[in-house]
Enzyme design. Structure first.
Site, PDB file in Angstrom:
ATOM      1  CD  GLU A 109      -2.810  -1.310   2.343  1.00  0.00           C
ATOM      2  OE1 GLU A 109      -4.008  -0.990   2.339  1.00  0.00           O
ATOM      3  OE2 GLU A 109      -2.227  -1.767   3.350  1.00  0.00           O
ATOM      4  CD  GLU A 129      -3.142  -6.640   3.700  1.00  0.00           C
ATOM      5  OE1 GLU A 129      -2.630  -5.513   3.615  1.00  0.00           O
ATOM      6  OE2 GLU A 129      -3.068  -7.480   2.777  1.00  0.00           O
TER       7      GLU A 129
END
Ligand code: T1G
Length: 696
Positions: A109, A129
């Site tokens: 990210e 994740e």
């Protein structure tokens, strides 16, 4: 700047180096420092572009999972990585993210908040994740679809797999592959793009518009058929938001979904296991790495089911193996098993045909001890009999070199008794692999009373090389796993004697999340083997045995389970379980003899009896030091006994429902079924009374 990020100038390029060892985890503090550093450089007129990279072995391996655990427990303020990453994206000077090692989760990210990404060939990029019961929470579900398209982004988020730099470049996630040294390459690139217009990832909507909704629908349908996962569904919802909502609104939607996941039991369990798996590798009081015993070449004695699985595990990790058997015929059968293991790996695309052939070529089958004087470790996997194993150890001691480690793959015998056969107890250790040993990721490392700590450390490190979760277990009957699993199996059998059907017992535990029910386990490993294990335990602890009359009856009937087509259940050629028509009569007959009345038993009681007995035994294992920490027991059961990872393991599960609740259930069963089986472990009682937890 500060100790988390360093700023330097390379003529007209500003360089920001993230320095948060061991993996440059993106904590809120790191994100803030990173954004401040970029802003500072953007304000420097002599700077035309900026390069961001990680120090040490990696770029950024994700958000700081320790911080996430604190946030999840309400001990830290909500995560805010969105605004620092947005301010990086808003830099008036182009920002190049230079990637090596891992750019995972929050790391990817951060990379996508930059305007360009260059990566070395060996870099790994991905969104793992979901493996933590989470979704990307720093704008990843909004930026990734803009770079690789919503369908590809959705697949990456629901699978959690990482990809290499070239695949990432082909998908549009990385702009260039950095050949040679990373920083010089990134500096050259940063100068090339310095005068190009800034392109913010959040403004790149073209791939959002060309999405095929049917493909996203298909992914949603697929997720619906898989084991329930809040995180996977949330990831799809967030990706959908990236198509339907403006960027900032999409990020808000992502934050809502992310925070809901973070509060979930699944995520707390997954984060617990993440750290439990890493903690298990650490041996209290033994710092540093096990250099004294490096394992470069090994030998395995016995080419049966366990011996061939263990040989395959070593070979598939590139470690050369000598495989010894007593006859060419037995050796031939063993090598056929090993080739079949590799064929399966090729079939599943885990290995190329060539790689499989290279691995098999690293195995040397033989019927004598030639070459044993050159190996660093020997694992005996012969028949589970003390005298046989002692003889093998004695033969080996005459052959191997003084520094060679001798390991026994026993699952139930005393390691010290086996070591007495070797005459070198300081270099003898238990290595309890789980069948199939080339697949199961658990390894119980069982030092004897005289085992050299460096030998233990060397075997733990070797376990990691084999891709195993190695856990140190005390040399007591059943070590950790079989010891705590025994009451779980016992209760399953008793529940049938008291009135439950085999199917009710198995289904209740499968619904709880176990890989399979206790009676299905009996039928898989063999009723005769289960009975043999009970006898073994009986020898070391006669008081602990309360025989299952039905297990005895099945044994007398020769109904050994899958291998005979009948056990607690019947098995046809398809190995699917069907009710054993004889069992109900056997149970009624047994109850009549015992003078007991069989009754309806609820699924809740079935689960409580099996799981609480396991937890209670786990507490005994902990208080006597057979396991270093409660989380080791969790790692053992999640990776060796099919305990649901989304519950975090039996001891974590106990903490989640409350030890006072567990104690009350155990005491309830103690009143009904007696103290010999249900006396609460003192540690459980003490922690329950003091409001403590096992993982406290
Ligand atoms: N946070 C905190 N500590 C971490 C960490 C992390 N992300 N990753 C590793 N560590 C610690 C680990 O505990 C160990 O510590 C040491 O680093 C070495 O790790 C908002 C929500 C990168 C492939 O899931 O998969 O980003 O035991 O033994 O075998 O969207 O670590 O030495 O004290 O595993 O070489 C997403 C997690 C997070 C990747 C390296 N990222 N890490 O493997 O070393 S969620 C991940 C790994 C997120 C955002 C979301 C592996 C690795 P200690 P190690 P390794």
């Amino acid at each position: 700047m500060n100790e988390l990020v360093r700023v330097s100038l390379q003529d007209d390029v500003g360089v920001v180096t993230i320095d948060n060892p061991p993996v440059n985890a993106l904590s809120s503090a790191v994100a803030k420092s990173l954004a401040a550093a970029v802003l500072e450089l953007a304000g420097n007129d002599s700077i035309r572009s900026i390069v961001v990279l990680g120090s040490g072995s990696t770029f950024i391996a994700g958000a700081d999972i320790r911080e996430l655990a604190q946030i999840g427990a309400g001990e830290a303020p909500p995560l805010d990585l969105l605004s620092p990453l947005k301010s990086i994206e808003d830099s008036p000077k182009p920002v190049v993210m230079a990637i090596h090692g891992a750019a995972l989760g929050g790391g990817l990210e951060a990379a996508m908040s930059g305007h360009y990404r260059v990566a070395v060939p060996g870099a790994q990029l991905g969104m793992p994740e979901v493996k933590l019961g989470l979704i990307p929470g720093a704008g990843g579900t909004q930026r990734l679809p803009r770079l690789v398209g919503p369908v590809q982004a959705a697949e990456m988020c629901i699978e959690g797999r990482s990809m290499g730099a070239r695949e990432a470049r082909d998908l549009g996630l990385v702009d260039e592959i950095a050949e040679g040294e990373l920083l010089p390459y990134a500096l050259r690139f940063a100068r090339q793009i310095a005068s190009r217009p800034i392109r913010k990832t959040r403004d790149r909507d073209e791939k959002l518009r060309s999405v095929d909704p049917a493909k996203l629908q298909a992914l949603r349908a697929r997720v619906a058929t898989e084991p329930p996962s809040r995180a996977r569904v949330a990831a799809l919802d967030a990706i959908q938001a990236s198509i339907e909502l403006p960027f900032d609104t999409g990020c808000q939607r992502e934050a809502e979904l992310f925070n809901a996941c973070l509060q979930s039991v699944e995520s707390r369990a997954a984060i617990h296991l993440f750290f439990a798996e890493r903690a298990a590798a650490k041996i209290p009081g033994l710092a540093g790495s096990p250099k004294r015993f490096e394992i470069r070449k090994v030998a395995v004695v016995g080419a049966g089911t366990m011996g061939t699985g263990i040989t395959t595990a070593f070979a598939q990790s590139g470690i050369p193996v000598l495989l010894k058997e007593v006859s060419e015929e037995a050796l031939g059968r063993g090598m056929a098993n090993i080739r079949a293991n590799f064929d399966r790996a090729v079939g599943k695309g885990r290995l190329t045909q060539q790689a499989a052939e290279d691995r098999v070529a690293g195995i040397h089958p033989q019927i004598d001890f030639t070459g044993f004087e050159q190996v660093d470790l020997v694992v005996e996997a012969v028949f589970e009999d003390l005298a046989v194993k002692q003889t093998v150890m004695a033969d080996l001691s005459k052959t191997v070199r003084p520094e060679c480690i001798l390991a026994t793959n026993t699952s139930s015998l005393d390691v010290d008794a086996i070591a007495s056969g070797s005459g070198r107890a300081d270099k003898t250790i238990g290595l309890h692999f789980f069948s199939p040993a080339n697949v199961m990721r658990l390894l119980e490392v069982v030092p004897g009373a005289q085992t050299d700590p460096d030998v233990t450390a060397a075997c733990m490190a070797m376990g990691k090389r084999l891709g195993k979760f190695a856990v140190v277990a005390g040399n007591r009957p059943g070590f950790i796993g079989n010891r705590a699993f025994r009451p779980y199996l016992r209760e399953g059998r008793f529940l049938v004697e008291e009135g439950a059907s085999v199917e009710e017992v198995n289904e209740a535990l499968v619904r709880f999340g176990m890989g399979m029910g206790p009676l299905a386990v009996d039928d898989l490993i063999g009723i005769d083997v289960s009975r043999h294990i009970e006898e073994q335990f009986g020898r070391s602890d006669p008081a602990s045995v309360r025989r299952s009359a039905l297990l005895e009856a099945l044994y007398r009937a020769g109904s050994f389970g899958q291998k005979t087509g009948r056990g607690w259940s019947d098995y046809g050629a398809d190995r699917k379980p069907r009710p054993n028509p004889e069992l109900a009569a056997l149970a009624e007959d047994d109850a009549a003899k015992a003078g007991t009345k069989r009754r309806h038993i609820s699924p809740d009681e079935i689960v409580d009896r099996c799981i609480c007995s396991l937890i209670n035994e786990g507490a005994r294992i902990l208080e006597e030091g057979t396991a270093y920490r409660a989380s080791d027991i969790d790692v053992v059961f999640v990776h060796g006994y099919g305990f649901p990872a989304w519950r975090g393991g039996p001891m974590f599960y106990a903490d989640t429902i409350g030890l006072d609740t567990v104690l009350a259930k155990v005491q309830g069963f103690q009143e009904r079924f007696g103290s010999d089986l249900w006396a609460p472990a003192p540690l459980l009682a003490e922690l329950a009374r003091s409001g403590g937890t096992f993982s406290g």
